[in-house]
Design a protein around this motif. Structure first.
Motif, mmCIF file in Angstrom:
data_model
loop_
_atom_site.group_PDB
_atom_site.id
_atom_site.type_symbol
_atom_site.label_atom_id
_atom_site.label_comp_id
_atom_site.label_asym_id
_atom_site.label_seq_id
_atom_site.Cartn_x
_atom_site.Cartn_y
_atom_site.Cartn_z
ATOM 1 N N SER B 14 0.823 -1.223 0.000
ATOM 2 C CA SER B 14 0.000 0.000 0.000
ATOM 3 C C SER B 14 0.855 1.270 0.000
ATOM 4 O O SER B 14 0.429 2.306 -0.516
ATOM 5 C CB SER B 14 -0.942 0.001 1.206
ATOM 6 N N GLY B 15 2.056 1.201 0.536
ATOM 7 C CA GLY B 15 2.908 2.383 0.532
ATOM 8 C C GLY B 15 3.587 2.642 -0.792
ATOM 9 O O GLY B 15 4.208 3.680 -0.983
ATOM 10 N N VAL B 16 3.481 1.685 -1.718
ATOM 11 C CA VAL B 16 4.210 1.798 -2.990
ATOM 12 C C VAL B 16 3.259 2.040 -4.157
ATOM 13 O O VAL B 16 3.471 2.933 -4.980
ATOM 14 C CB VAL B 16 5.030 0.516 -3.260
ATOM 15 N N LEU B 17 2.206 1.247 -4.224
ATOM 16 C CA LEU B 17 1.316 1.286 -5.393
ATOM 17 C C LEU B 17 0.108 2.179 -5.135
ATOM 18 O O LEU B 17 -0.432 2.207 -4.023
ATOM 19 C CB LEU B 17 0.844 -0.134 -5.723
ATOM 20 N N ASP B 18 -0.337 2.853 -6.167
ATOM 21 C CA ASP B 18 -1.545 3.670 -6.042
ATOM 22 C C ASP B 18 -2.786 2.798 -6.256
ATOM 23 O O ASP B 18 -2.681 1.577 -6.441
ATOM 24 C CB ASP B 18 -1.496 4.859 -7.016
ATOM 25 N N GLU B 19 -3.945 3.424 -6.231
ATOM 26 C CA GLU B 19 -5.206 2.692 -6.321
ATOM 27 C C GLU B 19 -5.268 1.837 -7.588
ATOM 28 O O GLU B 19 -5.689 0.672 -7.563
ATOM 29 C CB GLU B 19 -6.374 3.701 -6.301
ATOM 30 N N ALA B 20 -4.833 2.419 -8.718
ATOM 31 C CA ALA B 20 -4.863 1.685 -9.991
ATOM 32 C C ALA B 20 -3.757 0.638 -10.073
ATOM 33 O O ALA B 20 -3.704 -0.138 -11.025
ATOM 34 C CB ALA B 20 -4.734 2.664 -11.160
ATOM 35 N N GLY B 21 -2.900 0.631 -9.085
ATOM 36 C CA GLY B 21 -1.732 -0.244 -9.137
ATOM 37 C C GLY B 21 -1.949 -1.617 -8.545
ATOM 38 O O GLY B 21 -1.048 -2.458 -8.620
ATOM 39 N N PHE B 22 -3.126 -1.855 -7.971
ATOM 40 C CA PHE B 22 -3.374 -3.147 -7.329
ATOM 41 C C PHE B 22 -4.758 -3.671 -7.687
ATOM 42 O O PHE B 22 -5.758 -2.966 -7.522
ATOM 43 C CB PHE B 22 -3.258 -3.004 -5.799
ATOM 44 N N ALA B 53 11.143 2.832 -10.460
ATOM 45 C CA ALA B 53 11.415 2.827 -9.017
ATOM 46 C C ALA B 53 10.347 2.029 -8.263
ATOM 47 O O ALA B 53 10.659 1.319 -7.296
ATOM 48 C CB ALA B 53 11.465 4.262 -8.492
ATOM 49 N N GLU B 54 9.110 2.120 -8.719
ATOM 50 C CA GLU B 54 8.055 1.325 -8.072
ATOM 51 C C GLU B 54 8.272 -0.175 -8.313
ATOM 52 O O GLU B 54 7.988 -0.985 -7.432
ATOM 53 C CB GLU B 54 6.671 1.744 -8.594
ATOM 54 N N VAL B 55 8.762 -0.524 -9.493
ATOM 55 C CA VAL B 55 9.056 -1.946 -9.754
ATOM 56 C C VAL B 55 10.072 -2.450 -8.730
ATOM 57 O O VAL B 55 9.910 -3.521 -8.138
ATOM 58 C CB VAL B 55 9.604 -2.149 -11.186
ATOM 59 N N ALA B 56 11.125 -1.651 -8.519
ATOM 60 C CA ALA B 56 12.167 -2.065 -7.564
ATOM 61 C C ALA B 56 11.600 -2.174 -6.152
ATOM 62 O O ALA B 56 11.879 -3.144 -5.423
ATOM 63 C CB ALA B 56 13.326 -1.079 -7.615
ATOM 64 N N ALA B 57 10.779 -1.207 -5.781
ATOM 65 C CA ALA B 57 10.206 -1.226 -4.434
ATOM 66 C C ALA B 57 9.270 -2.422 -4.251
ATOM 67 O O ALA B 57 9.276 -3.086 -3.200
ATOM 68 C CB ALA B 57 9.453 0.081 -4.178
ATOM 69 N N VAL B 58 8.484 -2.716 -5.282
ATOM 70 C CA VAL B 58 7.589 -3.878 -5.219
ATOM 71 C C VAL B 58 8.402 -5.170 -5.079
ATOM 72 O O VAL B 58 8.106 -6.028 -4.244
ATOM 73 C CB VAL B 58 6.680 -3.941 -6.473
ATOM 74 N N MET B 59 9.445 -5.290 -5.908
ATOM 75 C CA MET B 59 10.234 -6.533 -5.861
ATOM 76 C C MET B 59 10.858 -6.731 -4.478
ATOM 77 O O MET B 59 10.941 -7.860 -3.991
ATOM 78 C CB MET B 59 11.323 -6.532 -6.945
#
Lengths: 467, 467
Positions: B14-22, B53-59
């Protein structure tokens, strides 16, 4: 880890190598001790296997003995990678010198690592084909070394680096395992393409023993011109015109700044005076194409239009192969040119073409401030690859140590490469981090550890395994 | 190893992805569940980061959770690699869809992984440049997927595979480490060229997030012909003539056997009847060059001479782009053609051109003996890459399991590839060993273990880590 002495090695390898296959370290000639970097070392012994199978058998034994080994080809490297370090054996691949097969339909050639580049050129031409990679040391350098170092040269613009000319590869790992994929096709996506681990990793991950080379149709035409222009803007204008109007027939676009060109023509007296008043940059443009007459007129037309639109540019088109060679001699005199301004330090950097003009001006100023008294600037501009030679004064002992970090740091800051084609070896190792991040270097070390956990192959070159 | 459920994942990210991101797994549309292989799966959740950067944070978070993830692009793959497997999350890169920069001097384009191929073509053309790689799914496939699978297509003969069009690359490792080398130059030998680890390894070693693509001058001419010849010997003769006389302007040499051509023209009624009596093989020849008039006459001359010397060959040269597209439509109807002989099994093999004629004859006979009732044969002959479609009878449940090993084993025996361009994914995994040795597969597994020790990225695709 304990190393062996020559007598122990001879005994351990006696079942594998023949009489000519083993030379004691103290009898090793200069051929096995020195490369073009100027470095020199003494090997424990020189091992000269004569087949790929012998290479694998030797590696298996060295692995059991924990014996480090440096792999040698034609010894034309410029970064000290092949100079034996203390305690190292040499393995020379010079006896793996067979061209095993040429397939004129598939346009492929199967070669062993020790085959000289010039032999590959000749064998391809005899079958009506071209092996496109060409470098100045063609008479000495060997295919295995060219693959290990991903050799570049003067036709990369059109044909790519050595990597692009290798379809299949066989390499021996540090423990003697043979990784062989001697594929002959352009398209192969069956699993990881392992050959790219070995191409350009400077012998640190495996010993290249055989390869399938990709050949091209032998061009019908070869046309060479020397163009003189005023200002870097005109260099770029010419490059863009040539790219657009000559397309794939443009094979070389080599630029010489006046600092280099004047040394060659005025001091070394190479070539007859081509231009009464040469401009700021001199450019060797070469085309190779399939249509003799059309290609001739294309180059003439393009240069004619360019000269008409430019201010003070001039051009000579070679009318014979001998004249073409004479133009190339200007560009290929770089070794003699550097010696004319000794003591020198040379650089082999890549950077975006759009940044090149400003970078050259800036770095010249910085190097002068650091005690550089003369400079030479030239290179494969179409590839983004420049060579720069800085000449110091004889009594300036700290010269190289002062100028090298300056050049490499400035290139790194632009996202460029501290080594466009020569590689890292030993001498560029202090500067690897100027081009590559800590995470990249850590991944390189992880690969080295995976493929050669004892660090026996070309130990200490390119990257170290962390303790 | 424990997997997470959708609610846990949502909370962790939740701290990384926005609403459309999940997207919760049970709300995931077909777009995230199916690819062109026909496979279907249910993801735990769909993650849609919008920046590298979000890809890295998600991984990094998935790594801490031991959560396996399959990376998705345009979902046009044919080997099932992107179909979510039980317990897997999906990470779609579709929102990384920015073209970040075009450099017309350096001929480079910086793109994010989710940019569609067609957008790259259009942006390059708008700058007077060409992105040379082209495949049939150009309207859907994404650059990241094309890099991960080393896409091929119809111009490999001239421009190479996707690998050859990538200068710089950024990839995120399984633990979130960013390996970035966004180089813009043709020559860079500063250490191991890590991008080749990620190109063609089907997302198993890292997530491609950004790339620097190499662009070419936009050709002035494009000429397309359809040639009809009798006998495979004439196919080879035409290929050699075209290579020699058209040189680098030859961009495509696509061959259709009659079994394929007749389905397309007679059953599917695609294209108007080109030849009253078509020969045994139909060939699409295309050239692209820098010199409009010369190139036109070159293709006409070469085909004219060829027809004169041959027995019963015929040719049509397209007079407009619409006519050219109509010729290509014959070759690009392969999807519809296969459906015309359903149930079908398709193959994507590479083998030396010199072995091709005999192989096709032999494999046709073997497949017929195994219950194949219809066949289609066509492909990128100049690249050594053939597609073969075998049609069985509706009630023959064991058909695919019988014919697949036969085809792949026969290709392996010739040193060929069980996958020229589509990759291994899941569906070709049983046949990887037909092309690659046990030592090669062991090295692939060792690389996988080094880069992704928990096997979180595209788990089980291409290669397994041994327990």
């Amino acid at each position: 880890m304990s190393n062996s002495n020559a007598a122990q090695l001879r005994a351990a390898l006696s079942g594998v190598l023949d009489e000519a296959g083993f030379i004691d370290g103290d009898e090793a000639g200069a051929r096995y001790c020195e490369d073009f970097s100027g470095g020199r070392g003494e090997p424990v012994a020189v091992l000269r296997p004569k087949t790929p199978a012998e290479v694998a058998a030797v590696m298996k034994i060295l692995h059991a003995l924990n014996q480090p080994v440096v792999i040698q080809g034609g010894m034309t490297g410029l970064v000290g990678a092949c100079v034996p370090q203390p305690g190292e054996a040499v393995m020379s691949l010079e006896r793996l010198n067979r061209i095993e097969e040429i397939d004129a339909v598939g346009c492929t050639m199967v070669v062993q690592a020790g085959v000289c580049l010039e032999s590959v050129h000749e064998a391809a031409a005899a079958s009506g084909l071209l092996f496109p990679v060409d470098i100045g040391s063609r008479g000495s350098c060997q295919i295995g070394g060219m693959i290990a170092t991903n050799a570049g040269g003067n036709r990369v613009l059109r044909y790519g680096m050595m990597r692009n000319a290798v379809l299949g590869l066989e390499a021996v790992l540090a423990d003697g395992t043979v990784i062989s994929r001697m594929g002959k096709v352009l398209k192969d996506n069956a699993g990881y393409d392992l050959k790219h681990l070995f191409i350009g990793s400077e012998g640190t991950l495996g010993v290249v023993t055989r390869a399938v080379l990709s050949l091209q149709p032998l061009p019908a035409s070869r046309r060479t011109a020397l163009v003189s222009v005023n200002g870097f803007g005109e260099v770029i204008a010419l490059l863009q015109t040539c790219r657009r109007r000559l397309g794939a027939s443009l094979t070389s676009f080599e630029v010489m700044w006046r600092d280099y060109y004047d040394t060659v023509t005025q001091e070394l007296k190479i070539g007859k005076p081509a231009f009464a008043r040469p401009g700021s940059h001199l450019i060797v443009v070469e085309t190779m194409g399939a249509q003799l007459d059309d290609d001739e007129s294309a180059l003439t037309d393009v240069l004619g239009d360019f000269l008409e639109a430019s201010d003070g540019a001039d051009a000579i088109i070679a009318c014979s192969l001998a004249e073409a060679d004479a133009l190339w001699a200007l560009r290929e005199a770089s070794g003699e040119a550097a010696n004319a301004i000794a003591p020198w330090v040379s650089f082999d950097v890549s950077l975006p073409i759009a940044d090149m003009e400003r970078w050259v001006i800036d770095i010249h100023a910085q190097l002068r401030a650091l005690g550089t008294v003369r400079m030479q600037t030239y290179g494969h501009l179409g590839d983004g690859n420049l060579h720069l030679v800085a000449g110091g004064t004889p009594d300036d002992a700290g010269f190289a140590a002062r100028v090298s970090p300056c050049v490499h740091r400035s290139v790194g800051a632009l996202g460029g490469s501290v080594s466009g084609e020569h590689g890292i070896g030993l001498s560029k190792k202090p500067y690897l981090r100027d081009s590559r991040s800590a995470d990249e270097v850590a991944l390189m070390a992880a690969l080295k550890k995976t493929l050669d956990p004892k660090s026996l192959l070309n130990r200490g070159r390119v990257v170290e395994i962390p303790a």
